[in-house]
Design a protein around this motif. Sequence first.
Motif, PDB file in Angstrom:
ATOM      1  N   VAL A  65      20.082  44.508  28.572  1.00 50.08           N
ATOM      2  CA  VAL A  65      21.214  43.583  28.581  1.00 50.08           C
ATOM      3  C   VAL A  65      22.354  44.136  27.736  1.00 50.08           C
ATOM      4  N   ARG A  66      22.027  44.720  26.580  1.00 54.43           N
ATOM      5  CA  ARG A  66      23.078  45.315  25.747  1.00 54.43           C
ATOM      6  C   ARG A  66      23.752  46.483  26.458  1.00 54.43           C
ATOM      7  N   ALA A  67      22.993  47.257  27.205  1.00 54.69           N
ATOM      8  CA  ALA A  67      23.563  48.410  27.901  1.00 54.69           C
ATOM      9  C   ALA A  67      24.417  47.982  29.092  1.00 54.69           C
ATOM     10  N   LEU A  68      24.036  46.912  29.757  1.00 56.04           N
ATOM     11  CA  LEU A  68      24.744  46.488  30.963  1.00 56.04           C
ATOM     12  C   LEU A  68      25.871  45.496  30.693  1.00 56.04           C
ATOM     13  N   ALA A  69      25.944  44.938  29.510  1.00 51.08           N
ATOM     14  CA  ALA A  69      26.957  43.919  29.204  1.00 51.08           C
ATOM     15  C   ALA A  69      28.386  44.399  29.441  1.00 51.08           C
ATOM     16  N   PRO A  70      28.779  45.612  29.021  1.00 49.23           N
ATOM     17  CA  PRO A  70      30.164  46.038  29.287  1.00 49.23           C
ATOM     18  C   PRO A  70      30.475  46.126  30.783  1.00 49.23           C
ATOM     19  N   PHE A  71      29.514  46.553  31.588  1.00 50.83           N
ATOM     20  CA  PHE A  71      29.751  46.651  33.026  1.00 50.83           C
ATOM     21  C   PHE A  71      29.872  45.263  33.653  1.00 50.83           C
ATOM     22  N   ILE A  72      29.100  44.321  33.150  1.00 46.20           N
ATOM     23  CA  ILE A  72      29.183  42.957  33.665  1.00 46.20           C
ATOM     24  C   ILE A  72      30.544  42.354  33.326  1.00 46.20           C
ATOM     25  N   VAL A  73      31.002  42.556  32.107  1.00 49.16           N
ATOM     26  CA  VAL A  73      32.321  42.053  31.704  1.00 49.16           C
ATOM     27  C   VAL A  73      33.412  42.723  32.538  1.00 49.16           C
ATOM     28  N   ASN A  74      33.334  44.045  32.717  1.00 52.36           N
ATOM     29  CA  ASN A  74      34.321  44.751  33.541  1.00 52.36           C
ATOM     30  C   ASN A  74      34.336  44.206  34.963  1.00 52.36           C
ATOM     31  N   ALA A  75      33.170  43.988  35.535  1.00 54.96           N
ATOM     32  CA  ALA A  75      33.092  43.500  36.906  1.00 54.96           C
ATOM     33  C   ALA A  75      33.702  42.114  37.023  1.00 54.96           C
ATOM     34  N   VAL A  76      33.402  41.237  36.083  1.00 51.09           N
ATOM     35  CA  VAL A  76      33.932  39.876  36.146  1.00 51.09           C
ATOM     36  C   VAL A  76      35.448  39.886  35.983  1.00 51.09           C
ATOM     37  N   VAL A  77      35.955  40.633  35.014  1.00 50.46           N
ATOM     38  CA  VAL A  77      37.407  40.693  34.792  1.00 50.46           C
ATOM     39  C   VAL A  77      38.098  41.316  36.005  1.00 50.46           C
ATOM     40  N   GLY A  78      37.541  42.377  36.538  1.00 50.88           N
ATOM     41  CA  GLY A  78      38.134  43.022  37.713  1.00 50.88           C
ATOM     42  C   GLY A  78      38.145  42.116  38.929  1.00 50.88           C
ATOM     43  N   LEU A  79      37.057  41.377  39.145  1.00 54.47           N
ATOM     44  CA  LEU A  79      37.022  40.461  40.279  1.00 54.47           C
ATOM     45  C   LEU A  79      37.998  39.301  40.091  1.00 54.47           C
ATOM     46  N   VAL A  80      38.189  38.867  38.858  1.00 51.18           N
ATOM     47  CA  VAL A  80      39.193  37.828  38.589  1.00 51.18           C
ATOM     48  C   VAL A  80      40.584  38.369  38.917  1.00 51.18           C
ATOM     49  N   VAL A  81      40.848  39.625  38.558  1.00 45.16           N
ATOM     50  CA  VAL A  81      42.148  40.235  38.882  1.00 45.16           C
ATOM     51  C   VAL A  81      42.329  40.316  40.399  1.00 45.16           C
TER      52      VAL A  81
END
Length: 84
Positions: free
Chosen positions: A23-39
Motif C-alpha cells: 500500500v505504501r508503494a502504490l499510494a503515489p500511483f493511486i493519488v496520481n491516477a485519481v488526480v489525473g482522472l479528475v483533470v
Amino acid sequence: MTGLEILVLIAVLIGVLVAAVLVRALAPFIVNAVVGLVVLFLSHVVFGLSIAVTPVVLVIVGLGGILGAAAVILFALFGVAFVP
C-alpha cells in the motif's frame, strides 16, 4: 496456544506487513491516477472535450498524474490519439 496457532499468527502478521508495504508503494500511483482522472473529467465538463478512456490512458495518467493527463488532452486535441 498450540504450534499450529502460533504458525497461523506468524503467517497473518507477515501478510499484514506485506500488505502495508504494498500500500505504501502504490499510494503515489493511486493519488496520481485519481488526480489525473479528475483533470480528465473536469476537461470534459468544463471544455466539453471528449477523450476515450482506455487502459493505455489510465496507465499514462496513473504514472504521470497531472502531466500525463495534460499529455492525453493535447494528443486528443490534435487528433493524434485517444479520440473516441
